[in-house]
Design a protein around this motif. Structure first.
Motif, PDB file in Angstrom:
ATOM      1  N   GLU A  36       0.928  -1.271   0.021  1.00  0.00           N
ATOM      2  CA  GLU A  36       0.163   0.068   0.038  1.00  0.00           C
ATOM      3  C   GLU A  36       0.794   1.359  -0.109  1.00  0.00           C
ATOM      4  O   GLU A  36       0.736   1.977  -0.790  1.00  0.00           O
ATOM      5  N   GLU A  55      -8.539   2.421  -3.723  1.00  0.00           N
ATOM      6  CA  GLU A  55      -7.906   1.213  -3.228  1.00  0.00           C
ATOM      7  C   GLU A  55      -6.720   0.960  -3.947  1.00  0.00           C
ATOM      8  O   GLU A  55      -6.842   0.973  -5.439  1.00  0.00           O
ATOM      9  N   ASN A  57      -4.995  -2.137  -4.708  1.00  0.00           N
ATOM     10  CA  ASN A  57      -4.938  -3.421  -5.439  1.00  0.00           C
ATOM     11  C   ASN A  57      -5.851  -4.387  -4.852  1.00  0.00           C
ATOM     12  O   ASN A  57      -6.045  -4.610  -3.625  1.00  0.00           O
ATOM     13  N   THR A  58      -6.524  -5.118  -5.828  1.00  0.00           N
ATOM     14  CA  THR A  58      -7.168  -6.287  -5.256  1.00  0.00           C
ATOM     15  C   THR A  58      -7.091  -7.202  -6.196  1.00  0.00           C
ATOM     16  O   THR A  58      -6.961  -6.835  -7.513  1.00  0.00           O
ATOM     17  N   PHE A  59      -6.959  -8.595  -5.972  1.00  0.00           N
ATOM     18  CA  PHE A  59      -6.600  -9.541  -7.241  1.00  0.00           C
ATOM     19  C   PHE A  59      -7.076 -10.965  -6.453  1.00  0.00           C
ATOM     20  O   PHE A  59      -7.020 -11.244  -5.282  1.00  0.00           O
ATOM     21  N   ASP A  60      -7.212 -11.924  -7.514  1.00  0.00           N
ATOM     22  CA  ASP A  60      -7.651 -13.112  -7.183  1.00  0.00           C
ATOM     23  C   ASP A  60      -7.104 -14.163  -8.131  1.00  0.00           C
ATOM     24  O   ASP A  60      -7.520 -14.165  -9.358  1.00  0.00           O
ATOM     25  N   ALA A  66      -8.050  -8.729 -11.524  1.00  0.00           N
ATOM     26  CA  ALA A  66      -7.049  -8.099 -10.763  1.00  0.00           C
ATOM     27  C   ALA A  66      -7.637  -6.385 -10.910  1.00  0.00           C
ATOM     28  O   ALA A  66      -8.106  -6.234 -12.376  1.00  0.00           O
ATOM     29  N   SER A  67      -7.360  -5.854 -10.116  1.00  0.00           N
ATOM     30  CA  SER A  67      -7.600  -4.336 -10.165  1.00  0.00           C
ATOM     31  C   SER A  67      -6.436  -3.626  -9.630  1.00  0.00           C
ATOM     32  O   SER A  67      -6.224  -3.817  -8.440  1.00  0.00           O
ATOM     33  N   TRP A  68      -5.994  -2.499 -10.185  1.00  0.00           N
ATOM     34  CA  TRP A  68      -4.889  -1.566  -9.472  1.00  0.00           C
ATOM     35  C   TRP A  68      -5.544  -0.202  -9.722  1.00  0.00           C
ATOM     36  O   TRP A  68      -6.086   0.432 -10.498  1.00  0.00           O
ATOM     37  N   THR A  70      -7.881   1.287  -8.206  1.00  0.00           N
ATOM     38  CA  THR A  70      -9.428   1.234  -8.338  1.00  0.00           C
ATOM     39  C   THR A  70      -9.876   2.537  -8.295  1.00  0.00           C
ATOM     40  O   THR A  70      -9.547   3.434  -7.205  1.00  0.00           O
TER      41      THR A  70
END
Ligand code: WT7
Length: 645
Positions: A36, A55, A57-60, A66-68, A70
């Protein structure tokens, strides 16, 4: 293998570099342990935002989602152009070096801005909207860069198709992503020869009814056919366009471009990249890996039709306000001195090319290099395939005079930007080794069961967590996206490459472990070449494998079984080669065609490629178990008639 061949960072490079060894380790640690903090800082440093992200980053990696950054808003062209105008309007943004050594041009940031804005307005006037796809099929001229940026300015998505691809390959790509506008040129010019781009586009567009506009840049003034309804001359359209086009405010995760690349099965897939994460990692790596300093002249010899051209001719350098050189020609025209003459002429400081080019120039002899003045060079880079130590040594000693560090950058169309590479002031070099991960990159080696290998060892190279410039999808086919990258090893991105980790924890890429060829740094699926070969009515079956090739790294070795009653001939060999050129392009020409009465198959009918690869490589010692073959005698015949000995 012992790794005693360690080359320390040369002379005073380390003390003047952006990043030294200690800083690398501290920044890497921070990028993994406090992502972060790390990414917020870098994203502010490298990018101007319209509005901030909610945000990081979220990813799976079970699904690949994935999102960077956001919800962040930005426009790539504001970052690559507008924000530089106040301080660098009159500085050169692009140096264009023509195929003819007498031709070159310098384009300032002001001029770049004017051209991109005008072309953006032209695209708008032809109905192109945010999210629409624009196909770019161009030679290496500055208008190719304008076309990419103009598309991005209005929030449309470009799909650049390499100018060496055939009309059929172009057609497939236009249709797959439903591009309705094509930007091309009358002809290209490479090594003194003309490339009929507009004629190729015309042939492709006969099968693309949705394409309503074809914008044509005048390059050679060669004769072209004209479709009054569809075709527009670039210079005429530009002449009437306004020189400001407000940038579209894009979401961090809006698509920026699609780029087709080959996989082990089926047709090429449209690798989708999005806006903020891609731009950030392209810019960061351009600055840190090439140790780019203000005013440096930077030259990446790739074509804009490949991802290297996207990230390291256009987006990374321009985001950093750099001077980026684009070269229309080939390394051997007028002679094998050309690269170094261009270095001398434009006082190039940073030079980035492919091992295949190095090997072919090495073969031409040292005089072609030593005849030129390369004292401007400060850093060298390679990309595209593993570099063999002989080529590395030659590049280091003869080209770089033992003064310039070499960065061996491993990455892929899908990764968007560098992933494994030495940072030049921080990491000692080892010829042929891509060394350490870039910030935020978490490589792992997996065994065949998908278990992580600890310590030194060899295995399948996978990545454990998302990175900003990660592929976000296969255009129009999320199923294929997951299947290709996130299914072989659950919870990991699988690269398709094998790698070895040495005692120092450094990575050595060993090459593809799937059915993907790397011919002169160009990626090609064996399945693509096979599909082309079997189109010939006399061909019953074809199996294509890679074989060792001194210059290209890998050559194309095709086993061809003819329909019964058909006889091999030179004529037929030529026909097969031209089918590959027609379906794919000249890069897909088989180097060897082996007339095979039969192919080694398992009893269930699966072709044993492992055996075919070994025979093609003339490695006959351990062909492995052939007892499961339906007809083991096939192998003896293939060995007897092998083409490489
Ligand atoms: C494949 C990706 C990324 C730009 C050019 C090619 C091979 C790439 C290296 C390197 C060893 C390399 C890998 C990779 N590769 N760079 N420094 N050392 N191998 O992009 O067409 O997507 O091909 O190129 O096999 O998977 P691409």
């Amino acid at each position: 293998m012992s790794d005693t061949n360690v080359r320390p960072v040369p002379g005073d490079f380390a003390s003047e570099a952006h990043i030294d060894n200690e800083t690398y380790h501290e920044m890497y640690r921070c990028s993994i342990e406090e992502p972060e903090v790390f990414w917020a800082e870098q994203a502010k440093k490298f990018i101007d935002w319209e509005s901030p992200w909610s945000e990081i980053n979220t990813f799976d990696f079970m699904t690949g989602e994935a999102s960077w950054f956001t919800d962040g808003k930005l426009n790539v062209t504001v970052n690559c152009i507008d924000r530089h105008l106040a301080t660098k309007g009159d500085q050169t943004a692009i140096i264009w070096e023509g195929d003819d050594p007498e031709e070159s041009a310098y384009i300032t940031y002001n001029e770049l801005s004017e051209q991109v804005n005008k072309l953006a307005n032209v695209l708008k006037s032809r109905g192109v909207k945010r999210g629409d796809r624009v196909c770019i099929y161009m030679p290496m001229i500055q208008e190719a860069v304008y076309a990419m940026l103009a598309t991005a300015r209005i929030g449309a998505v470009h799909s650049v198709v390499f100018g060496g691809f055939s009309p059929d390959a172009l057609k497939d790509r236009i249709l797959d992503s439903d591009c309705q506008v094509v930007i091309t040129s009358d002809e290209g010019l490479r090594g003194g020869k003309k490339v009929p781009l507009k004629a190729n586009a015309d042939a492709a567009l006969r099968h693309c009814p949705n394409v309503h506009t074809c914008i044509v840049v005048e390059r050679t003034r060669g004769l072209v056919e004209w479709n009054e309804k569809r075709d527009v001359w670039y210079h005429e359209a530009i002449a009437e366009a306004k020189d400001y086009c407000p940038p579209e405010h894009m979401d961090a995760e809006d698509p920026l471009f699609i780029l087709y690349t080959s996989g082990s099965t089926g047709k090429p897939k449209g690798v989708l990249h999005t806006t903020a994460g891609y731009l950030l990692q392209a810019a960061m790596t351009h600055k840190y890996v090439f140790d780019y300093k203000e005013g440096d002249v930077y030259w990446c010899t790739a074509d804009v039709g490949w991802v290297t051209g996207h990230s390291y001719i256009v987006y990374g350098p321009l985001c950093n306000g750099a001077i980026t050189l684009i070269f229309e020609g080939v390394p051997t025209y007028p002679d094998a001195s050309r690269f170094w003459q261009v270095v001398e002429k434009h006082k190039v400081n940073i030079f980035y090319t492919a091992p295949t080019a190095i090997r072919s120039l090495m073969g031409a002899g040292d005089e072609f290099v030593t005849n030129t003045d390369r004292s401007s060079l400060r850093l060298l880079g390679t990309v595209g395939e593993p570099i063999n130590p002989e080529a590395w040594e030659w590049y280091y000693k003869v080209v770089g005079e033992e003064r310039c560090p070499i960065v061996d950058t491993w990455w892929q169309t899908e990764t968007g930007a560098h992933m494994l590479t030495p940072l030049p002031g921080a990491i000692d070099m080892k010829p042929g080794c891509a060394t350490v991960p870039f910030f935020g990159v978490q490589p792992v080696l997996l065994d065949t069961d998908g278990k992580e290998i600890e310590g030194p060892g060899e295995g399948n190279l996978a990545i454990k967590a998302s990175w900003p410039s990660q592929i976000r999808g296969v255009y129009g086919d999320m199923g294929r996206y997951q299947e290709t990258y996130f299914s072989a090893f659950k919870g990991y991105y699988f690269t398709g490459d094998g790698a070895r980790r040495d005692e120092d924890g450094h990575y050595w890429i060993t090459g593809r472990v799937d059915d993907v060829l790397n011919v002169s740094g160009h990626r090609m699926g064996t399945a693509e070449v096979e599909s082309a070969l079997v189109l010939h009515p006399k061909v019953a079956e074809a199996a294509v494998v890679g074989c060792p090739h001194d210059i290209k790294g890998q050559g194309i070795y095709a086993y061809v079984t003819l329909m019964s009653g058909e006889e091999p001939s030179d004529e037929l060999r030529k026909e097969l080669i031209s089918i590959c050129v027609k379906e794919i392009g000249p890069i897909a020409k088989p180097d060897y065609i082996h007339w095979a009465p039969g192919l080694p198959k398992t009893r269930s009918g699966k072709i044993m490629r492992r055996i075919l690869r070994k025979i093609a490589a003339n490695e006959l010692e351990n062909l492995g178990d052939t007892s499961t073959l339906a007809d083991p005698s096939v192998v003896d015949d293939l060995i007897e008639n092998r083409l490489i000995r």
